[in-house]
Design a protein around this motif. Sequence first.
Motif, PDB file in Angstrom:
ATOM      1  N   VAL A  47      41.092   5.914  -7.007  1.00 18.13           N
ATOM      2  CA  VAL A  47      40.536   4.550  -7.245  1.00 18.13           C
ATOM      3  C   VAL A  47      39.405   4.541  -8.177  1.00 18.13           C
ATOM      4  O   VAL A  47      38.418   4.956  -7.938  1.00 18.13           O
ATOM      5  N   GLY A  48      39.385   3.746  -9.294  1.00 16.29           N
ATOM      6  CA  GLY A  48      38.379   3.298 -10.099  1.00 16.29           C
ATOM      7  C   GLY A  48      38.160   1.995 -10.255  1.00 16.29           C
ATOM      8  O   GLY A  48      38.570   1.358  -9.483  1.00 16.29           O
ATOM      9  N   THR A 107      34.877   0.019  -1.911  1.00 15.11           N
ATOM     10  CA  THR A 107      33.552  -0.563  -2.077  1.00 15.11           C
ATOM     11  C   THR A 107      32.407   0.175  -2.082  1.00 15.11           C
ATOM     12  O   THR A 107      31.450   0.290  -2.752  1.00 15.11           O
ATOM     13  N   GLU A 108      32.547   0.996  -0.951  1.00 13.18           N
ATOM     14  CA  GLU A 108      31.211   2.055  -1.010  1.00 13.18           C
ATOM     15  C   GLU A 108      31.172   3.053  -2.006  1.00 13.18           C
ATOM     16  O   GLU A 108      30.351   3.428  -2.702  1.00 13.18           O
ATOM     17  N   ASP A 139      30.734  -6.819  -6.664  1.00 11.94           N
ATOM     18  CA  ASP A 139      32.061  -7.289  -6.565  1.00 11.94           C
ATOM     19  C   ASP A 139      33.052  -6.472  -7.583  1.00 11.94           C
ATOM     20  O   ASP A 139      33.641  -6.902  -8.351  1.00 11.94           O
ATOM     21  N   PRO A 140      33.239  -5.046  -7.061  1.00 13.85           N
ATOM     22  CA  PRO A 140      34.022  -4.344  -8.118  1.00 13.85           C
ATOM     23  C   PRO A 140      35.526  -4.717  -8.034  1.00 13.85           C
ATOM     24  O   PRO A 140      35.953  -5.103  -6.999  1.00 13.85           O
ATOM     25  N   GLU A 141      36.287  -4.740  -9.232  1.00 11.19           N
ATOM     26  CA  GLU A 141      37.537  -4.920  -9.251  1.00 11.19           C
ATOM     27  C   GLU A 141      38.297  -3.662  -9.486  1.00 11.19           C
ATOM     28  O   GLU A 141      38.377  -2.941 -10.408  1.00 11.19           O
ATOM     29  N   PHE A 142      38.818  -3.298  -8.305  1.00  8.67           N
ATOM     30  CA  PHE A 142      39.611  -1.877  -8.098  1.00  8.67           C
ATOM     31  C   PHE A 142      40.844  -1.752  -9.080  1.00  8.67           C
ATOM     32  O   PHE A 142      41.491  -2.568  -9.328  1.00  8.67           O
ATOM     33  N   MET A 143      40.700  -0.349  -9.462  1.00 12.64           N
ATOM     34  CA  MET A 143      41.624  -0.108 -10.422  1.00 12.64           C
ATOM     35  C   MET A 143      42.521   1.122  -9.803  1.00 12.64           C
ATOM     36  O   MET A 143      41.862   2.081  -9.827  1.00 12.64           O
ATOM     37  N   PHE A 144      43.736   1.179  -9.250  1.00 12.08           N
ATOM     38  CA  PHE A 144      44.524   1.981  -8.720  1.00 12.08           C
ATOM     39  C   PHE A 144      45.073   2.902  -9.901  1.00 12.08           C
ATOM     40  O   PHE A 144      46.216   2.697 -10.502  1.00 12.08           O
ATOM     41  N   GLU A 184      39.802  -1.292   6.257  1.00 14.51           N
ATOM     42  CA  GLU A 184      39.013  -0.151   6.222  1.00 14.51           C
ATOM     43  C   GLU A 184      38.923   0.480   4.801  1.00 14.51           C
ATOM     44  O   GLU A 184      38.112   1.173   4.300  1.00 14.51           O
ATOM     45  N   PHE A 185      40.272   0.754   4.226  1.00 12.99           N
ATOM     46  CA  PHE A 185      40.431   1.390   2.947  1.00 12.99           C
ATOM     47  C   PHE A 185      39.660   0.910   1.826  1.00 12.99           C
ATOM     48  O   PHE A 185      38.903   1.306   0.825  1.00 12.99           O
ATOM     49  N   TYR A 186      39.831  -0.731   1.704  1.00 13.64           N
ATOM     50  CA  TYR A 186      39.072  -1.418   0.767  1.00 13.64           C
ATOM     51  C   TYR A 186      37.368  -1.448   1.055  1.00 13.64           C
ATOM     52  O   TYR A 186      36.719  -1.193  -0.290  1.00 13.64           O
ATOM     53  N   LYS A 187      37.036  -1.251   2.153  1.00 16.73           N
ATOM     54  CA  LYS A 187      35.705  -0.831   2.512  1.00 16.73           C
ATOM     55  C   LYS A 187      35.147   0.444   1.823  1.00 16.73           C
ATOM     56  O   LYS A 187      34.186   0.642   1.254  1.00 16.73           O
ATOM     57  N   ALA A 188      36.003   1.487   1.961  1.00 19.99           N
ATOM     58  CA  ALA A 188      35.691   2.825   1.500  1.00 19.99           C
ATOM     59  C   ALA A 188      35.558   2.454  -0.179  1.00 19.99           C
ATOM     60  O   ALA A 188      34.840   3.213  -0.786  1.00 19.99           O
TER      61      ALA A 188
END
Length: 176
Positions: A13-14, A45-46, A53-58, A39-43
């Motif tokens: 996750v970047g 975000t942490e 408001d990060p835009e996650f990149m898998f 819970e995964f998205y909370k991790a």
Amino acid sequence: MTTIDINEANVYVGTYKKYNEGSLFGKWLNLSDYTDKEEFYKACTELHSDENDPEFMFQDYENIPKGLIDESWLSENVFEVLQALSDLSGNDQEAFLIWCNNGHADLSNGDIYDLISDFENAYVAHYDSEEDFARELIGERDDLNDFAKQYFDYEAYARDLFCGSYWSEDGHVFYN
């Protein structure tokens, strides 16, 4: 097909912001460490708490079936699917993923238990060859005596079976 280990479902996750700034900073997260998507998205975000408001990149992933993840998307039912798949035996799990990957199901949509039920209705078993499957079918017939079976053209019969009623991949046989 490579067997996947559902218990080792990992995502690197970047964020798009970091990537666009030339950084690949991120971390491998094991989905089995989380109970659900929230819970995964909370991790996530942490992990990227330095961004608003990060835009996650898998950026990479391992041991996650096709259709459950993409570069910017994680299926709503990914945790339910992974749990259901972990309940299947290794051979059935491999066969189920082959069945799904051949257009018979979309793991990201629908009820996973309905999909598994449909798979169980379509899956026959694993055979060393299509001809071995044909031999078993003929062996179960009571209307052919041993003399007739020894002259039976199993290769041609197998070819006919897999032109219509059945299909196979990596030794797994399915009803059409």
